[in-house]
Scaffold this active site. Structure first.
Site, PDB file in Angstrom:
ATOM      1  N   LYS A  25     -34.274  -8.862  -0.589  1.00 13.49           N
ATOM      2  CA  LYS A  25     -32.809  -8.933  -0.482  1.00 13.49           C
ATOM      3  C   LYS A  25     -32.458  -9.341   0.935  1.00 13.49           C
ATOM      4  CE  LYS A  25     -29.161  -8.201  -3.096  1.00 13.49           C
ATOM      5  NZ  LYS A  25     -29.082  -8.405  -4.551  1.00 13.49           N
TER       6      LYS A  25
HETATM    7  P1  NAD Z   1     -18.403 -10.781  -5.856  1.00 11.40           P
HETATM    8  O1  NAD Z   1     -18.209 -10.798  -4.398  1.00 11.40           O
HETATM    9  O2  NAD Z   1     -18.260 -12.035  -6.623  1.00 11.40           O
HETATM   10  O3  NAD Z   1     -17.428  -9.694  -6.535  1.00 11.40           O
HETATM   11  C1  NAD Z   1     -17.277  -8.389  -6.084  1.00 11.40           C
HETATM   12  C2  NAD Z   1     -15.965  -7.889  -6.642  1.00 11.40           C
HETATM   13  O4  NAD Z   1     -15.824  -6.501  -6.333  1.00 11.40           O
HETATM   14  C3  NAD Z   1     -14.745  -8.589  -6.051  1.00 11.40           C
HETATM   15  O5  NAD Z   1     -13.812  -8.829  -7.075  1.00 11.40           O
HETATM   16  C4  NAD Z   1     -14.177  -7.559  -5.073  1.00 11.40           C
HETATM   17  O6  NAD Z   1     -12.787  -7.722  -4.871  1.00 11.40           O
HETATM   18  C5  NAD Z   1     -14.497  -6.297  -5.834  1.00 11.40           C
HETATM   19  N1  NAD Z   1     -14.463  -5.084  -5.024  1.00 11.40           N
HETATM   20  C6  NAD Z   1     -14.895  -4.884  -3.752  1.00 11.40           C
HETATM   21  N2  NAD Z   1     -14.618  -3.620  -3.363  1.00 11.40           N
HETATM   22  C7  NAD Z   1     -14.028  -3.017  -4.411  1.00 11.40           C
HETATM   23  C8  NAD Z   1     -13.504  -1.719  -4.642  1.00 11.40           C
HETATM   24  N3  NAD Z   1     -13.547  -0.781  -3.689  1.00 11.40           N
HETATM   25  N4  NAD Z   1     -12.949  -1.439  -5.870  1.00 11.40           N
HETATM   26  C9  NAD Z   1     -12.900  -2.380  -6.834  1.00 11.40           C
HETATM   27  N5  NAD Z   1     -13.369  -3.626  -6.669  1.00 11.40           N
HETATM   28  C10 NAD Z   1     -13.925  -3.934  -5.480  1.00 11.40           C
HETATM   29  O7  NAD Z   1     -19.865 -10.126  -6.081  1.00 11.40           O
HETATM   30  P2  NAD Z   1     -20.777 -10.190  -7.368  1.00 11.40           P
HETATM   31  O8  NAD Z   1     -21.805 -11.233  -7.153  1.00 11.40           O
HETATM   32  O9  NAD Z   1     -19.937 -10.199  -8.589  1.00 11.40           O
HETATM   33  O10 NAD Z   1     -21.541  -8.790  -7.252  1.00 11.40           O
HETATM   34  C11 NAD Z   1     -20.957  -7.578  -7.705  1.00 11.40           C
HETATM   35  C12 NAD Z   1     -22.053  -6.547  -7.886  1.00 11.40           C
HETATM   36  O11 NAD Z   1     -23.032  -7.033  -8.808  1.00 11.40           O
HETATM   37  C13 NAD Z   1     -22.832  -6.202  -6.606  1.00 11.40           C
HETATM   38  O12 NAD Z   1     -23.210  -4.855  -6.660  1.00 11.40           O
HETATM   39  C14 NAD Z   1     -24.056  -7.097  -6.716  1.00 11.40           C
HETATM   40  O13 NAD Z   1     -25.149  -6.624  -5.971  1.00 11.40           O
HETATM   41  C15 NAD Z   1     -24.322  -7.019  -8.199  1.00 11.40           C
HETATM   42  N6  NAD Z   1     -25.121  -8.114  -8.746  1.00 11.40           N
HETATM   43  C16 NAD Z   1     -24.729  -9.416  -8.604  1.00 11.40           C
HETATM   44  C17 NAD Z   1     -25.508 -10.422  -9.163  1.00 11.40           C
HETATM   45  C18 NAD Z   1     -25.074 -11.869  -9.125  1.00 11.40           C
HETATM   46  O14 NAD Z   1     -25.738 -12.690  -9.778  1.00 11.40           O
HETATM   47  N7  NAD Z   1     -24.020 -12.226  -8.442  1.00 11.40           N
HETATM   48  C19 NAD Z   1     -26.697 -10.109  -9.831  1.00 11.40           C
HETATM   49  C20 NAD Z   1     -27.065  -8.763  -9.962  1.00 11.40           C
HETATM   50  C21 NAD Z   1     -26.266  -7.771  -9.416  1.00 11.40           C
END
Ligand code: NAD
Length: 454
Positions: free
Chosen positions: A146
């Site tokens: 990561k």
């Molecule tokens: P992103 O930045 O696209 O989205 C994150 C979202 O969370 C945004 O809408 C943001 O406004 C919101 N957010 C932030 N703080 C918040 C709060 N306190 N309350 C409510 N909403 C809040 O990120 P992402 O890629 O969608 O990742 C989201 C999660 O999924 C993370 O934990 C990431 O590690 C995990 N993840 C992502 C992927 C991927 O392919 N992108 C894969 C596996 C896991």
């Protein structure tokens, strides 16, 4: 493991912190004793505490001796770099960047890059370790890694984010490579950031699309990658639903975090016939028991609208989101959002963890007692890395699959992972999370043993 040591000059020294599992558990207990966090807050326990707790339980069950526990818990390589960038205020801001390669027994390291002010080395360690188990559970030939930079990317101008992305790549490229370590997007990074990183790597090594995944379609990205993590969560629902007596038409759901993972999960759940009744992002939360159109909301948000200004629903306090009655709750924001201060108030039947480490161990126990069926992060959100694997395979062959082929292959892998883990859970009468870790750790240990690494 899979790595040679040719790049050790780029390796940063790690602070000598107390890292024994007992010490961390004790610290977590102390933090909890100071009072539970309020419903809308993130928990006091860190992502590292959370992952370590689940690792320890599985290691105990597998009777993994202490020396092997250390090998499989500690990261293989940690790189810490300084990223000085001149921003539009005319000042040089110095950010910290991390790339942590946790375990490479099963293949090249793989894992996303997060840009967020709360990024720190322990969070990156936790997320790297999760990736090791996740790739093993999904059965894709990767290790776990990561990366992160502690910059407030959502408050910076695109040109500033670009400078940070390029500078970060310049400083970690020695430990990366299509057969060494392949980054991908995570919180606040996206296809555009991956394009800049690929371009920067290409300046040093020639055009190398397989150096990162999650790229734009115009730069050898894979069809289906952007939606893959959210789609993977929906495959989990589809597998679990018949056993729980649920049908999409009778299923209401709530999404916390309407970014990449959350917005795609919402749109695909809706396509299936489920009803979105509440949703939040960093700007606020909204609710409508009659249903919120996930497609219209996505258009509104991507057009620059604020969540709470969306007309098709009422604004609610973010801390009330978790208590909205629903069949399925999908956390898709940050880690530690479901904790002992709010878990008891949750009113869902199924929790599908789109985010990494959204549930603290204390909350996990509470949810277990309430009978909530938890589909854990290490399996539920593996769709992203599975599709990244497809992108990498396509890049290495300079060949492209169409979206249907990608989605079908993704479905096959996610279904297989669910069936293998749920069979293990039934066999041993344990929750899915515990079964996932057992399956993941066993596969990594076996690979390391077969290589002769341990
Ligand atoms: P992103 O930045 O696209 O989205 C994150 C979202 O969370 C945004 O809408 C943001 O406004 C919101 N957010 C932030 N703080 C918040 C709060 N306190 N309350 C409510 N909403 C809040 O990120 P992402 O890629 O969608 O990742 C989201 C999660 O999924 C993370 O934990 C990431 O590690 C995990 N993840 C992502 C992927 C991927 O392919 N992108 C894969 C596996 C896991």
């Amino acid at each position: 493991m899979a790595e040679t040591d040719t790049a050790t000059e780029a390796v940063g020294e790690r602070a000598d912190t107390e890292k024994s599992p007992q010490a961390v558990e004790e610290a977590a207990r102390e933090a909890n004793a100071k009072g539970a966090p309020r419903p809308g807050q993130r928990a006091e326990v860190t992502n590292l505490d959370i992952v370590r707790h689940y690792f320890q339980i599985a290691a105990d069950q597998l009777e993994l001796p202490d020396d092997l526990r250390t090998v499989f818990w500690e990261p293989y390589r940690e790189v810490t770099v300084q990223i000085p960038v001149k921003l539009s205020d005319g000042k040089i801001h110095v950010y910290s960047g991390y790339r942590i390669q946790h375990n490479g027994a099963r293949g090249p390291y793989k894992g996303g890059i997060r840009f967020h002010p709360e990024v720190n080395i322990d969070e990156v360690r936790a997320l790297a370790s999760l990736m090791t188990w996740k790739t093993a559970i999904a059965g894709v030939p990767y290790g776990g890694a990561k990366g992160g930079v502690n910059c407030p990317a959502d408050k910076l101008e695109p040109g500033e984010v670009q400078r940070i992305a390029r500078s970060f790549m310049d400083k970690i490229e020695k430990v990366l490579g299509p057969t060494r370590d392949i980054p991908a997007p995570d919180v606040n990074t996206n296809a555009q950031v991956m394009a800049w990183m690929m371009d920067e790597y290409g300046k040093l090594h020639g055009h190398t699309p397989a150096i990162v995944t999650g790229k734009p379609i115009s730069l050898e990205g894979s069809y289906g990658r952007e939606a893959a993590t959210g789609r993977g969560c929906v495959y989990m629902f589809r597998e679990a639903a018949p056993h729980l007596g649920m049908t999409p038409a009778d299923t209401s759901f709530v999404v916390q975090g309407f970014g990449n993972v959350g917005s795609w999960a919402a749109r695909i759940m809706q396509q299936l016939g489920c009803k979105l009744v509440a949703v939040s992002d960093a700007n606020g939360a909204i609710r409508n028991d009659e249903g919120i159109d996930a497609n219209a909301l996505q258009e509104f948000i991507s057009g620059g609208g604020r969540m709470t200004d969306y007309e098709g629903a009422d604004a609610i306090e973010p801390e009330d989101l978790l208590a909205v009655p629903c069949d399925v709750f999908i956390p898709a924001a940050l880690g530690g959002m479901i904790h002992e201060g709010n878990a008891d108030g949750m009113q869902c039947r199924v929790l599908i963890e789109g985010a990494n480490s959204p549930t603290t161990p204390a909350a996990d126990e509470i949810l277990g007692e309430k009978g909530v069926y938890v589909i854990p992060d290490v399996m539920a959100n593996a769709g992203g890395v599975v599709c990244s694997y497809f992108e990498w395979v396509q890049n290495l062959q300079h060949f492209r699959w169409d979206e249907r082929e990608v989605n079908d292959k993704l479905g096959n892998i996610m279904r297989r992972a669910y069936r293998e883990v749920s069979a293990r859970a039934k066999q041993e009468n344990i929750p899915l999370r515990q079964a996932s870790y057992l399956v993941g750790i066993e596969r990594v240990v076996e690979a390391a043993r077969t290589r002769g690494y341990v």
